[in-house]
Scaffold this active site. Sequence first.
Site, short mmCIF file in Angstrom:
data_model
loop_
_atom_site.label_atom_id
_atom_site.label_comp_id
_atom_site.label_asym_id
_atom_site.label_seq_id
_atom_site.Cartn_x
_atom_site.Cartn_y
_atom_site.Cartn_z
N ARG A 1 0.80 -1.22 0.00
CA ARG A 1 0.00 0.00 0.00
C ARG A 1 0.83 1.28 0.00
NH1 ARG A 1 -3.37 -2.96 1.65
NH2 ARG A 1 -1.69 -3.71 2.96
N THR A 2 1.78 1.33 0.90
CA THR A 2 2.51 2.59 1.06
C THR A 2 3.26 2.91 -0.23
OG1 THR A 2 2.73 2.11 3.39
CG2 THR A 2 4.15 3.82 2.53
N LYS B 1 25.47 -4.55 -2.79
CA LYS B 1 26.93 -4.57 -2.94
C LYS B 1 27.61 -3.92 -1.74
CE LYS B 1 26.50 -3.99 -7.94
NZ LYS B 1 26.62 -2.98 -8.99
N ARG C 1 11.54 3.74 2.97
CA ARG C 1 11.19 2.82 4.07
C ARG C 1 12.43 1.99 4.34
NH1 ARG C 1 5.96 -0.93 4.60
NH2 ARG C 1 5.14 1.08 5.22
N HIS D 1 5.97 6.21 11.42
CA HIS D 1 5.39 6.03 10.09
C HIS D 1 4.46 7.23 9.85
CE1 HIS D 1 3.87 4.33 6.55
NE2 HIS D 1 3.44 3.16 6.98
C1 NCD Z 1 1.88 -0.61 8.32
C2 NCD Z 1 3.39 -0.57 8.39
O1 NCD Z 1 4.06 -0.78 7.39
O2 NCD Z 1 3.88 -0.30 9.48
N1 NCD Z 1 1.37 -0.74 7.04
C3 NCD Z 1 1.22 0.33 6.23
O3 NCD Z 1 2.08 1.13 6.04
N2 NCD Z 1 0.02 0.50 5.69
C4 NCD Z 1 1.28 -1.57 9.25
C5 NCD Z 1 1.77 -2.98 9.26
O4 NCD Z 1 2.61 -3.38 8.46
O5 NCD Z 1 1.28 -3.71 10.11
#
Ligand code: NCD
Length: 358
Positions: A53-54, A82, A103, A131
């Site tokens: 999703r993100t 590497k 991320r 997040h």
């Molecule tokens: C969350 C995350 O990555 O922390 N998901 C997200 O970004 N929608 C929640 C999760 O992974 O549980």
Amino acid sequence: MSFRNLIDFSDIPEKEWDEICTLAADMKKNPNRYESACAGKVLATLFYEPSTRTQLSFQTAMLRLGGSVIGFSDPNSSSVSKGETLRDTIKIVSTYADVAVMRNPVEGAAFAASLYCRVPLINAGDGGHLHPTQTMTDMFTIRQEKGSCDGLSIGMCGDLLNGRTVHSLSKALSPHCGNTYYLISTEKLKMPEYAVNLLSANSNKVIECRTLDECIDILDVLYMTRIQRERFTSESEYRSQAGIYILDSKKLENAKKNLVILHPLPKVDEISYEVDDDPRAKYFEQAENALYLRMALILTLTENYPDRLPIKGDKYDFTGERYCKNPVCVSNHEKYLPKIIKENNERKFCGYCERDVN
Ligand code: NCD
């Protein structure tokens, strides 16, 4: 806009947050108005950890604004495999792109990257730490459904120890008042003390519960989370914590008619399928809101900060001293990072992962 990087939701001053919400709401209503708003701009998505999703929503956000996207979703297919440092990757990518999203499994990685990034950097999750764009979505959805984030009974349930979304949300809720927080978890997966302290600021009440039944009838908002399998050291430890909290129709019989059920997704087994059709389930709308909030954020940052800036990190003195006791802090992984300690009235903490240092 006063913030150039979004590392933490609290980087956004309240007034600017209102402006982003208004812009996101307009984008949702009139998406066509914005279809060329970022024409010619490039977004880099650097995902060192899996995401559906993100990552897709950031990419879609830029494409819907008329811009383009570069990046990787598997560090093994990039120079990271590497042995390239985070610093080098970010330095280079920020000469290609106009805005970057990262991320990373290590706590404080986004702040570390921002020291070497020449364009605005957005934290899309740094280990179990923060997040902020998920928090934007959570705060926006609560505000849309309840009118404000004050005076509510808010339950957070599941893996409160490892879930970065609940840590990030606790920080964002901290300045709000008149709330009672019900923290529903096993003893092992309790909310860390620092997050409990954030929630109890401003005389808000915090009540720890071991079952959903203890509080479900009082809640205005219930934020469910999955048990974070990838953060456990063994499968058997994960198994011992999995499947304990399951929200189903039976449990919801005792809940308020206007309860708002949220979940950052992905959900595993903590919400039964039939709950998806309950009008109180708002998690798919929450996920949709994320797209418009990310569009609003990308547009805001690229409009306000169109120029590449010199790298900030090179100005710090490198001492070589390892000072943070958190083994998953980025300062213990990327060894060139300068020592950064921050301080407020109550404590001294690591500038990367924010854990206490003495
Ligand atoms: C969350 C995350 O990555 O922390 N998901 C997200 O970004 N929608 C929640 C999760 O992974 O549980």
